[in-house]
Design a protein around this motif. Structure first.
Motif, PDB file in Angstrom:
ATOM      1  N   GLU A   1       0.839  -1.202   0.000  1.00  0.00           N
ATOM      2  CA  GLU A   1       0.000   0.000   0.000  1.00  0.00           C
ATOM      3  C   GLU A   1       0.876   1.254   0.000  1.00  0.00           C
ATOM      4  O   GLU A   1       1.963   1.252   0.581  1.00  0.00           O
ATOM      5  CB  GLU A   1      -0.881   0.022   1.267  1.00  0.00           C
TER       6      GLU A   1
ATOM      7  N   GLU B   1       2.509  -2.189  11.284  1.00  0.00           N
ATOM      8  CA  GLU B   1       2.036  -2.328   9.903  1.00  0.00           C
ATOM      9  C   GLU B   1       3.018  -1.681   8.930  1.00  0.00           C
ATOM     10  O   GLU B   1       3.158  -2.124   7.797  1.00  0.00           O
ATOM     11  CB  GLU B   1       0.660  -1.654   9.759  1.00  0.00           C
TER      12      GLU B   1
ATOM     13  N   ASP C   1      -0.818  -0.694  14.645  1.00  0.00           N
ATOM     14  CA  ASP C   1      -1.088  -0.053  13.361  1.00  0.00           C
ATOM     15  C   ASP C   1      -1.036   1.432  13.681  1.00  0.00           C
ATOM     16  O   ASP C   1      -1.947   1.965  14.326  1.00  0.00           O
ATOM     17  CB  ASP C   1      -2.473  -0.464  12.845  1.00  0.00           C
TER      18      ASP C   1
ATOM     19  N   ASP D   1      -4.522   3.667  11.408  1.00  0.00           N
ATOM     20  CA  ASP D   1      -5.503   2.839  10.703  1.00  0.00           C
ATOM     21  C   ASP D   1      -6.480   3.741   9.950  1.00  0.00           C
ATOM     22  O   ASP D   1      -6.916   4.757  10.481  1.00  0.00           O
ATOM     23  CB  ASP D   1      -6.265   1.985  11.724  1.00  0.00           C
ATOM     24  N   GLY D   2      -6.782   3.328   8.719  1.00  0.00           N
ATOM     25  CA  GLY D   2      -7.724   4.117   7.906  1.00  0.00           C
ATOM     26  C   GLY D   2      -7.014   5.242   7.192  1.00  0.00           C
ATOM     27  O   GLY D   2      -7.579   6.311   6.983  1.00  0.00           O
TER      28      GLY D   2
ATOM     29  N   SER E   1      -6.373   5.927   4.285  1.00  0.00           N
ATOM     30  CA  SER E   1      -6.949   6.527   3.079  1.00  0.00           C
ATOM     31  C   SER E   1      -7.884   7.688   3.447  1.00  0.00           C
ATOM     32  O   SER E   1      -8.254   8.498   2.601  1.00  0.00           O
ATOM     33  CB  SER E   1      -7.712   5.469   2.276  1.00  0.00           C
TER      34      SER E   1
ATOM     35  N   ASN F   1     -17.706  -3.376   3.338  1.00  0.00           N
ATOM     36  CA  ASN F   1     -17.557  -2.780   2.011  1.00  0.00           C
ATOM     37  C   ASN F   1     -18.301  -3.658   1.004  1.00  0.00           C
ATOM     38  O   ASN F   1     -17.788  -4.651   0.509  1.00  0.00           O
ATOM     39  CB  ASN F   1     -16.076  -2.656   1.635  1.00  0.00           C
TER      40      ASN F   1
ATOM     41  N   TYR G   1     -20.403   2.538   7.177  1.00  0.00           N
ATOM     42  CA  TYR G   1     -19.037   2.101   6.847  1.00  0.00           C
ATOM     43  C   TYR G   1     -18.152   3.317   6.611  1.00  0.00           C
ATOM     44  O   TYR G   1     -18.320   4.048   5.635  1.00  0.00           O
ATOM     45  CB  TYR G   1     -19.057   1.208   5.600  1.00  0.00           C
TER      46      TYR G   1
ATOM     47  N   GLY H   1     -14.680   3.120   6.606  1.00  0.00           N
ATOM     48  CA  GLY H   1     -13.458   2.761   5.882  1.00  0.00           C
ATOM     49  C   GLY H   1     -12.236   2.903   6.769  1.00  0.00           C
ATOM     50  O   GLY H   1     -11.109   2.779   6.311  1.00  0.00           O
TER      51      GLY H   1
ATOM     52  N   LEU I   1     -11.370   0.936  10.120  1.00  0.00           N
ATOM     53  CA  LEU I   1     -11.849  -0.096  11.037  1.00  0.00           C
ATOM     54  C   LEU I   1     -12.017   0.456  12.453  1.00  0.00           C
ATOM     55  O   LEU I   1     -13.020   0.222  13.120  1.00  0.00           O
ATOM     56  CB  LEU I   1     -10.857  -1.273  11.002  1.00  0.00           C
TER      57      LEU I   1
ATOM     58  N   TYR J   1     -18.772  -5.304  12.553  1.00  0.00           N
ATOM     59  CA  TYR J   1     -17.846  -4.937  11.470  1.00  0.00           C
ATOM     60  C   TYR J   1     -17.414  -6.226  10.784  1.00  0.00           C
ATOM     61  O   TYR J   1     -17.054  -7.202  11.454  1.00  0.00           O
ATOM     62  CB  TYR J   1     -16.625  -4.218  12.047  1.00  0.00           C
TER      63      TYR J   1
ATOM     64  N   LYS K   1      -8.030  -8.626   4.241  1.00  0.00           N
ATOM     65  CA  LYS K   1      -7.051  -7.533   4.315  1.00  0.00           C
ATOM     66  C   LYS K   1      -6.638  -7.176   5.745  1.00  0.00           C
ATOM     67  O   LYS K   1      -5.606  -6.570   5.985  1.00  0.00           O
ATOM     68  CB  LYS K   1      -7.718  -6.329   3.657  1.00  0.00           C
ATOM     69  N   ILE K   2      -7.490  -7.541   6.716  1.00  0.00           N
ATOM     70  CA  ILE K   2      -7.254  -7.072   8.084  1.00  0.00           C
ATOM     71  C   ILE K   2      -6.130  -7.879   8.735  1.00  0.00           C
ATOM     72  O   ILE K   2      -6.118  -9.105   8.715  1.00  0.00           O
ATOM     73  CB  ILE K   2      -8.550  -7.158   8.926  1.00  0.00           C
ATOM     74  N   ARG K   3      -5.172  -7.162   9.296  1.00  0.00           N
ATOM     75  CA  ARG K   3      -3.976  -7.777   9.886  1.00  0.00           C
ATOM     76  C   ARG K   3      -4.298  -8.276  11.295  1.00  0.00           C
ATOM     77  O   ARG K   3      -4.837  -7.533  12.122  1.00  0.00           O
ATOM     78  CB  ARG K   3      -2.833  -6.760   9.953  1.00  0.00           C
TER      79      ARG K   3
ATOM     80  N   GLU L   1      -4.471  -5.417  14.191  1.00  0.00           N
ATOM     81  CA  GLU L   1      -5.807  -4.860  13.939  1.00  0.00           C
ATOM     82  C   GLU L   1      -6.873  -5.807  14.525  1.00  0.00           C
ATOM     83  O   GLU L   1      -7.560  -5.473  15.475  1.00  0.00           O
ATOM     84  CB  GLU L   1      -6.052  -4.666  12.433  1.00  0.00           C
TER      85      GLU L   1
END
Ligand code: AFP
Length: 331
Positions: free
Chosen positions: A62, A91, A113, A116-117, A119, A207, A236, A238, A240, A254, A266-268, A272
């Motif tokens: 990412e 992460e 992490d 987180d989030g 984006s 999602n 949602y 986006g 977590l 969730y 995708k979740i570690r 996470e």
């Protein structure tokens, strides 16, 4: 009378005669400090020119945001200075990093992490830092000693950077408790010393765009959440951590299921899913990958990913039932 500060609260739950208890308290205070430093930067991000990407990618492929990098460094720098834990897994770092400065530190592993989030950073939407503190088996020489399941967590939680900054954690010495940052004194203040997640809720967070890529069991689960219950609402963010916090307060579930192309999702797990699963369970909720408790999964690597379902116990039970029915039908 003003609310109890985090330092006062931590002092009241620390066993003065135990080095171990003191160490855990000091680690939690350090994480809270990291949360305050990151919170400050999140609020200044547009003024400090820290929006956008660094131009590098992380171990998950990412794009790394400048603020991801900053948040990761805050944790590394604080724990390198105080040497309270043996190893850090983040992460944003490909491999575990050793920072411990004494024998006691070697018994602790901190996973996190940092943001987180990410984006959501550039659009001013709630993000957070998630952490898990694991106790490592003593005198173990096994190479995979760091790969601990959520059941060996001794503390976990998150800092949430929203309209206000929250610090939520559980530890061996406390229930799940929630604090809010009082900016006027730069200290967290206690708002809830025994958080409980509502047992049931109409809210589900997933999602939906991944629907065509899910297996039929997951499609059935989401169909059920959407139309099979008395009431239903999708929320949602986006992030977590943001979705999780809302669900802790209002109830909800969730989900980040695997897809046909990427069955583990995708979740570690280590920084996470497991920490949030443990918080939910300690608050009366449940957490599963569909077939087993998230707390029982032993990671195969520090960045192991797993399908994730966390939330209100009644809803998670219903989801487990649908998965197990599909599993039985396939046999
Ligand atoms: P980042 O921290 O890399 O942004 O990932 C966020 C996350 O793991 C989780 O917080 C979100 O719920 C999820 O990803 C969002 O992923 P989708 O964009 O695939 O829904």
């Amino acid at each position: 009378m003003k609310r109890t500060t985090l330092s006062q609260f931590i002092n009241s739950v620390t066993d003065d005669s135990s080095k171990d208890s003191h160490r855990i308290s000091d680690i939690i205070m350090t994480i809270a400090l990291a949360g305050k430093m990151i919170s400050r930067q999140v609020r200044e991000v547009w003024l400090d020119g820290m929006v956008g990407e660094t131009g590098t990618t992380n171990v998950h492929g990412e794009q790394v945001k400048k603020l991801d990098d900053f948040a990761n460094e805050v944790f590394v720098e604080l724990f390198r200075r105080n040497g309270l834990v043996g190893t850090l897994i983040s992460e944003e770092m490909g491999a575990p990093v050793h920072v411990g400065s004494d024998d006691l530190a070697e018994e602790f592993l901190l996973t996190y992490d940092p943001l987180d989030g990410s984006s959501n950073i550039d659009v001013n939407v709630t993000i957070g830092s998630i952490f898990g503190l694991y106790r490592l088996p003593k005198d173990s020489s096994a190479e995979d000693v760091l790969l601990q399941p959520g059941s060996s967590l001794i503390a976990c939680g998150y800092a949430l950077y929203g309209p206000a900054t929250n610090f939520v954690f559980w530890s061996e010495h406390t229930s799940v408790c929630c604090f809010i940052l009082d900016m006027s004194i730069g200290e967290f203040r206690l708002t809830d010393r025994d958080m409980k997640i509502p047992e049931n809720s109409e809210i589900y967070s997933v999602n939906d765009a991944h629907y065509p890529k899910w297996d039929s069991a997951t499609q059935e689960v989401v169909d059920y959440l959407r139309t099979g219950r008395k009431e239903s609402a999708t929320r949602y963010i986006g992030s977590l951590v943001g979705d999780f916090h809302r669900n802790m307060l209002k109830g909800g579930v969730y989900l980040y299921p695997g897809t046909v192309d990427s069955p583990t999702g995708k979740i570690r797990l280590m920084y996470e899913a497991a920490p949030l699963a443990r918080l939910a369970v300690e608050a009366g909720g449940k957490a599963t990958d569909g077939y087993q408790s998230l707390l029982d999964i032993v990671p195969e690597s520090p960045h192991h990913t797993c399908p994730t379902v966390i939330g209100s116990s009644k809803v998670v039970d219903e989801i487990i039932e649908i998965y197990s029915k599909n599993h039985t039908n396939k046999k």
